[in-house]
Enzyme design. Structure first.
Site, PDB file in Angstrom:
ATOM      1  N   SER A  77       3.196   4.942  -6.426  1.00 57.08           N
ATOM      2  CA  SER A  77       2.773   5.489  -5.135  1.00 57.08           C
ATOM      3  C   SER A  77       2.335   6.937  -5.282  1.00 57.08           C
ATOM      4  CB  SER A  77       3.968   5.412  -4.188  1.00 57.08           C
ATOM      5  OG  SER A  77       3.759   6.184  -3.043  1.00 57.08           O
ATOM      6  N   ASP A  94      10.279 -13.699  -5.048  1.00 55.02           N
ATOM      7  CA  ASP A  94      10.545 -12.771  -3.941  1.00 55.02           C
ATOM      8  C   ASP A  94      11.854 -13.230  -3.286  1.00 55.02           C
ATOM      9  OD1 ASP A  94       8.337 -10.881  -2.027  1.00 55.02           O
ATOM     10  OD2 ASP A  94      10.349 -11.354  -1.279  1.00 55.02           O
ATOM     11  N   TYR A 107       3.166  -7.687   1.523  1.00 57.22           N
ATOM     12  CA  TYR A 107       1.834  -7.286   2.012  1.00 57.22           C
ATOM     13  C   TYR A 107       0.824  -7.138   0.855  1.00 57.22           C
ATOM     14  CZ  TYR A 107      -1.564  -4.016   4.167  1.00 57.22           C
ATOM     15  OH  TYR A 107      -2.698  -3.384   4.610  1.00 57.22           O
ATOM     16  N   LEU A 163      15.762  -9.805  -7.653  1.00 58.86           N
ATOM     17  CA  LEU A 163      15.736  -9.108  -8.959  1.00 58.86           C
ATOM     18  C   LEU A 163      17.114  -8.566  -9.330  1.00 58.86           C
ATOM     19  CD1 LEU A 163      12.388  -7.104  -8.968  1.00 58.86           C
ATOM     20  CD2 LEU A 163      12.876  -9.312 -10.012  1.00 58.86           C
ATOM     21  N   TYR A 217      13.284   7.101  -1.584  1.00 62.34           N
ATOM     22  CA  TYR A 217      12.291   6.061  -1.904  1.00 62.34           C
ATOM     23  C   TYR A 217      11.279   6.594  -2.923  1.00 62.34           C
ATOM     24  CZ  TYR A 217       7.885   3.615  -1.741  1.00 62.34           C
ATOM     25  OH  TYR A 217       6.723   3.007  -2.137  1.00 62.34           O
ATOM     26  N   ARG A 258      -4.783  11.320   5.522  1.00 61.89           N
ATOM     27  CA  ARG A 258      -4.345  10.477   4.408  1.00 61.89           C
ATOM     28  C   ARG A 258      -5.529   9.693   3.862  1.00 61.89           C
ATOM     29  NH1 ARG A 258      -0.772  13.295   5.055  1.00 61.89           N
ATOM     30  NH2 ARG A 258       1.433  12.887   5.456  1.00 61.89           N
ATOM     31  N   LYS A 293      10.282   5.657  -7.145  1.00 56.94           N
ATOM     32  CA  LYS A 293       8.972   5.400  -7.774  1.00 56.94           C
ATOM     33  C   LYS A 293       8.789   6.317  -8.995  1.00 56.94           C
ATOM     34  CE  LYS A 293       7.647   2.157  -5.201  1.00 56.94           C
ATOM     35  NZ  LYS A 293       7.498   0.811  -5.721  1.00 56.94           N
TER      36      LYS A 293
HETATM   37  P1  NAD Z   1       6.401  -5.400   1.154  1.00 59.89           P
HETATM   38  O1  NAD Z   1       7.758  -5.050   1.668  1.00 59.89           O
HETATM   39  O2  NAD Z   1       5.481  -6.125   2.065  1.00 59.89           O
HETATM   40  O3  NAD Z   1       6.541  -6.250  -0.198  1.00 59.89           O
HETATM   41  C1  NAD Z   1       7.593  -6.049  -1.114  1.00 59.89           C
HETATM   42  C2  NAD Z   1       8.218  -7.413  -1.365  1.00 59.89           C
HETATM   43  O4  NAD Z   1       9.293  -7.245  -2.298  1.00 59.89           O
HETATM   44  C3  NAD Z   1       8.822  -8.040  -0.106  1.00 59.89           C
HETATM   45  O5  NAD Z   1       8.265  -9.333   0.085  1.00 59.89           O
HETATM   46  C4  NAD Z   1      10.313  -8.088  -0.383  1.00 59.89           C
HETATM   47  O6  NAD Z   1      10.919  -9.224   0.212  1.00 59.89           O
HETATM   48  C5  NAD Z   1      10.358  -8.104  -1.901  1.00 59.89           C
HETATM   49  N1  NAD Z   1      11.576  -7.573  -2.495  1.00 59.89           N
HETATM   50  C6  NAD Z   1      12.188  -6.390  -2.235  1.00 59.89           C
HETATM   51  N2  NAD Z   1      13.291  -6.253  -2.998  1.00 59.89           N
HETATM   52  C7  NAD Z   1      13.370  -7.371  -3.772  1.00 59.89           C
HETATM   53  C8  NAD Z   1      14.299  -7.824  -4.744  1.00 59.89           C
HETATM   54  N3  NAD Z   1      15.379  -7.109  -5.079  1.00 59.89           N
HETATM   55  N4  NAD Z   1      14.087  -9.025  -5.329  1.00 59.89           N
HETATM   56  C9  NAD Z   1      13.033  -9.784  -4.976  1.00 59.89           C
HETATM   57  N5  NAD Z   1      12.122  -9.420  -4.054  1.00 59.89           N
HETATM   58  C10 NAD Z   1      12.302  -8.215  -3.449  1.00 59.89           C
HETATM   59  O7  NAD Z   1       5.747  -4.053   0.641  1.00 59.89           O
HETATM   60  P2  NAD Z   1       4.255  -3.759   0.160  1.00 59.89           P
HETATM   61  O8  NAD Z   1       3.662  -2.835   1.130  1.00 59.89           O
HETATM   62  O9  NAD Z   1       3.559  -5.010  -0.171  1.00 59.89           O
HETATM   63  O10 NAD Z   1       4.557  -2.928  -1.154  1.00 59.89           O
HETATM   64  C11 NAD Z   1       4.537  -3.514  -2.437  1.00 59.89           C
HETATM   65  C12 NAD Z   1       4.898  -2.455  -3.456  1.00 59.89           C
HETATM   66  O11 NAD Z   1       3.966  -1.390  -3.375  1.00 59.89           O
HETATM   67  C13 NAD Z   1       6.281  -1.822  -3.230  1.00 59.89           C
HETATM   68  O12 NAD Z   1       6.874  -1.586  -4.482  1.00 59.89           O
HETATM   69  C14 NAD Z   1       5.960  -0.524  -2.534  1.00 59.89           C
HETATM   70  O13 NAD Z   1       6.945   0.448  -2.757  1.00 59.89           O
HETATM   71  C15 NAD Z   1       4.640  -0.158  -3.199  1.00 59.89           C
HETATM   72  N6  NAD Z   1       3.812   0.725  -2.386  1.00 59.89           N
HETATM   73  C16 NAD Z   1       3.538   0.383  -1.083  1.00 59.89           C
HETATM   74  C17 NAD Z   1       2.769   1.237  -0.286  1.00 59.89           C
HETATM   75  C18 NAD Z   1       2.518   0.928   1.154  1.00 59.89           C
HETATM   76  O14 NAD Z   1       2.235   1.845   1.915  1.00 59.89           O
HETATM   77  N7  NAD Z   1       2.552  -0.331   1.588  1.00 59.89           N
HETATM   78  C19 NAD Z   1       2.266   2.415  -0.848  1.00 59.89           C
HETATM   79  C20 NAD Z   1       2.555   2.727  -2.182  1.00 59.89           C
HETATM   80  C21 NAD Z   1       3.328   1.856  -2.937  1.00 59.89           C
HETATM   81  C1  WQD Z   2       0.547   8.103   7.939  1.00 62.05           C
HETATM   82  C2  WQD Z   2       0.249   9.215   8.921  1.00 62.05           C
HETATM   83  C3  WQD Z   2       2.174  10.274   9.882  1.00 62.05           C
HETATM   84  C4  WQD Z   2       3.588   6.824  12.121  1.00 62.05           C
HETATM   85  C5  WQD Z   2       4.170   6.653   3.446  1.00 62.05           C
HETATM   86  C6  WQD Z   2       5.014   6.917   2.233  1.00 62.05           C
HETATM   87  C7  WQD Z   2       4.190   6.791   1.005  1.00 62.05           C
HETATM   88  C8  WQD Z   2       3.430   5.465   0.961  1.00 62.05           C
HETATM   89  C9  WQD Z   2       2.691   5.206   2.217  1.00 62.05           C
HETATM   90  C10 WQD Z   2       4.752   3.894  -0.231  1.00 62.05           C
HETATM   91  C11 WQD Z   2       1.171  10.416   8.754  1.00 62.05           C
HETATM   92  C12 WQD Z   2       1.358   9.564  10.931  1.00 62.05           C
HETATM   93  C13 WQD Z   2       2.846   7.647  11.313  1.00 62.05           C
HETATM   94  C14 WQD Z   2       3.637   7.113  13.510  1.00 62.05           C
HETATM   95  C15 WQD Z   2       2.176   8.985  13.151  1.00 62.05           C
HETATM   96  N1  WQD Z   2       4.314   4.356   0.843  1.00 62.05           N
HETATM   97  N2  WQD Z   2       2.159   8.705  11.815  1.00 62.05           N
HETATM   98  N3  WQD Z   2       2.917   8.168  13.973  1.00 62.05           N
HETATM   99  O1  WQD Z   2       3.767   9.009   5.471  1.00 62.05           O
HETATM  100  O2  WQD Z   2       1.400   8.989   4.542  1.00 62.05           O
HETATM  101  O3  WQD Z   2       3.130   7.616   3.493  1.00 62.05           O
HETATM  102  O4  WQD Z   2       3.574   5.342   3.330  1.00 62.05           O
HETATM  103  O5  WQD Z   2       4.755   4.365  -1.315  1.00 62.05           O
HETATM  104  O6  WQD Z   2       5.071   6.918  -0.042  1.00 62.05           O
HETATM  105  O7  WQD Z   2       5.559   8.215   2.334  1.00 62.05           O
HETATM  106  O8  WQD Z   2       2.278   6.942   5.696  1.00 62.05           O
HETATM  107  O9  WQD Z   2       1.801   5.340   7.486  1.00 62.05           O
HETATM  108  O10 WQD Z   2       4.010   6.559   7.510  1.00 62.05           O
HETATM  109  O11 WQD Z   2       1.937   7.806   8.003  1.00 62.05           O
HETATM  110  O12 WQD Z   2       1.569   9.932  13.650  1.00 62.05           O
HETATM  111  O13 WQD Z   2       4.320   6.428  14.306  1.00 62.05           O
HETATM  112  O14 WQD Z   2       0.480   8.734  10.243  1.00 62.05           O
HETATM  113  O15 WQD Z   2       2.643  11.501  10.348  1.00 62.05           O
HETATM  114  O16 WQD Z   2       0.387  11.539   8.959  1.00 62.05           O
HETATM  115  P1  WQD Z   2       2.656   8.268   4.849  1.00 62.05           P
HETATM  116  P2  WQD Z   2       2.561   6.573   7.195  1.00 62.05           P
END
Ligand code: NAD
Ligand code: WQD
Length: 335
Positions: A125, A32, A12, A60, A151, A233, A155
């Protein structure tokens, strides 16, 4: 111009960032394992940018495969998105998360070192802040205390590993980007959030409710100490987030820098539902249920450091994010 490798680049946030990088003139390769994304994303990136990034399907955890990529290609900077991110799953399968996220990163850092690649931008994160006295998170706060799930701890640990690597290697340059809650999709409607399997996060669940794949949204608690009782959030449009990475490429310096990437303005779950309904013109079925374990009432980014040092700030609103999400859904993507 720097040559970039994006791990997790079909995911994403990675895919949106690859688009911004290509549009800023960078050459980007992607690695990936497609665990949580699809190879067709590469074609969509081509449709948006007119350039097809070189794609390696590799894991990886497989050092040989990754080493071969570095042996055959020169990179200046690695953008490290790859990782597993499902909070609930990480509670049930902690070792899977420690293996994939931490071992995957250590492998990557070792291979970078072996090939004299010294620049990394890491997807961290807001979760690393754990529990704080103030809901406005600032980079100077102590991290790692009160993180509620494995998780989040991966991080935090990876941040510490990268800091140690910078102490050991004088040439190492790292930026840790602490994302808040990414939402939205590319305005083209061609890429967006499209997780494999059942989603955990609010927006992908709302998307599935809106097209009937999930019957209704469960709102986790309306008895929090916030104005409408639902959690707040800092939702950030994924295109703004992607642009945050592009600007960082010009700010890598020896050592480690840390930036919050958020808007600074939180929204409640009820506000998100209302914004989605406004953009779609349809009612979103929901019910109020009990609180979800581990949820905090509210938190948001203090984004002053990124605003000042990177000259970056969010430009897109929640309404933009909802419009782009709905456009992505209408394009029959995200299915
Ligand atoms: P995503 O799952 O869409 O993308 C992560 C990608 O990494 C995927 O395409 C997956 O196939 C690939 N991947 C996972 N493990 C792998 C491995 N061992 N080798 C190769 N590829 C691998 O997630 P995203 O939302 O795009 O998140 C990207 C990064 O940002 C992640 O590290 C996630 O933890 C971090 N992040 C995401 C959010 C969020 O809410 N989306 C918030 C904070 C941080
Ligand atoms: C957002 C809000 C829920 C689903 C998580 C990780 C954080 C980061 C982002 C990667 C909250 C509410 C959700 C549902 C709901 N990821 N909710 N009904 O929990 O803020 O953060 O994702 O690093 O580390 O913890 O995000 O999208 O899960 O929830 O009411 O079915 O929506 O309670 O308030 P969150 P979220």
């Amino acid at each position: 111009m720097k040559k970039i490798l994006a791990t997790g680049g079909t995911g994403y946030i990675g895919s949106h960032t690859v688009v911004e990088l290509i549009q800023s003139g960078y050459e980007v390769d992607i690695v990936d394992n497609l665990f949580n994304s699809k190879a067709t994303v590469i074609d969509e990136i081509f449709k948006i940018t007119g350039k097809k990034p070189k794609f390696f399907k590799a894991d990886l955890l497989n050092k040989e495969e990754i080493s071969e990529i570095f042996a055959n290609n020169h990179y200046d900077t690695v953008l490290h998105f790859a990782g597993l991110k499902a909070v609930g799953e990480s509670v049930e399968k902690p070792l899977l998360y420690y293996r994939n996220n931490i071992e995957g990163t250590v492998n990557l850092l070792e291979i970078m070192q072996a090939h004299d690649v010294n620049e990394i931008i890491f997807s961290s994160s807001a979760t690393v802040y754990g529990v704080q006295e103030s809901p406005e998170y600032i980079e100077t706060m102590q991290t790692g205390v009160g993180i509620s799930n494995p998780y989040g701890r991966t991080k935090y640990f990876i941040e510490e590993i990268i800091k140690d690597q910078a102490i050991a290697n004088d040439n190492f340059k790292a930026i840790l980007l602490r994302y808040f809650n990414p939402v939205g999709a590319h305005p083209s409607g061609l890429i967006g959030e499209d997780p494999n399997g059942i989603p955990n996060n609010l927006m992908p669940i709302i998307m599935r409710v809106s097209d009937g794949r999930i019957p209704e949204l469960s709102v986790y608690g309306n008895d929090y100490p916030t104005e409408d009782g639902t959690c707040r959030r800092d939702y950030i449009h994924v295109v703004d987030l992607a642009k945050g990475h592009t600007v960082c490429l010009n700010h890598l310096e020896k050592g480690v820098k840390i930036y919050n990437l958020g808007s600074g303005a939180p929204n409640s779950v009820m506000e998100i539902i209302a914004a989605f309904e406004k953009a779609s013109g349809e009612k979103l079925p929901y019910k109020i249920v009990g609180r979800r374990a581990g949820d905090l009432a509210e938190f948001w980014a203090n984004a002053n450091k990124a605003n000042k040092e990177l000259n970056w700030s969010t430009e897109l609103s929640i309404d933009d994010a909802m419009r782009d999400t709905i456009n992505f859904l209408k394009n029959n993507k995200g299915k």
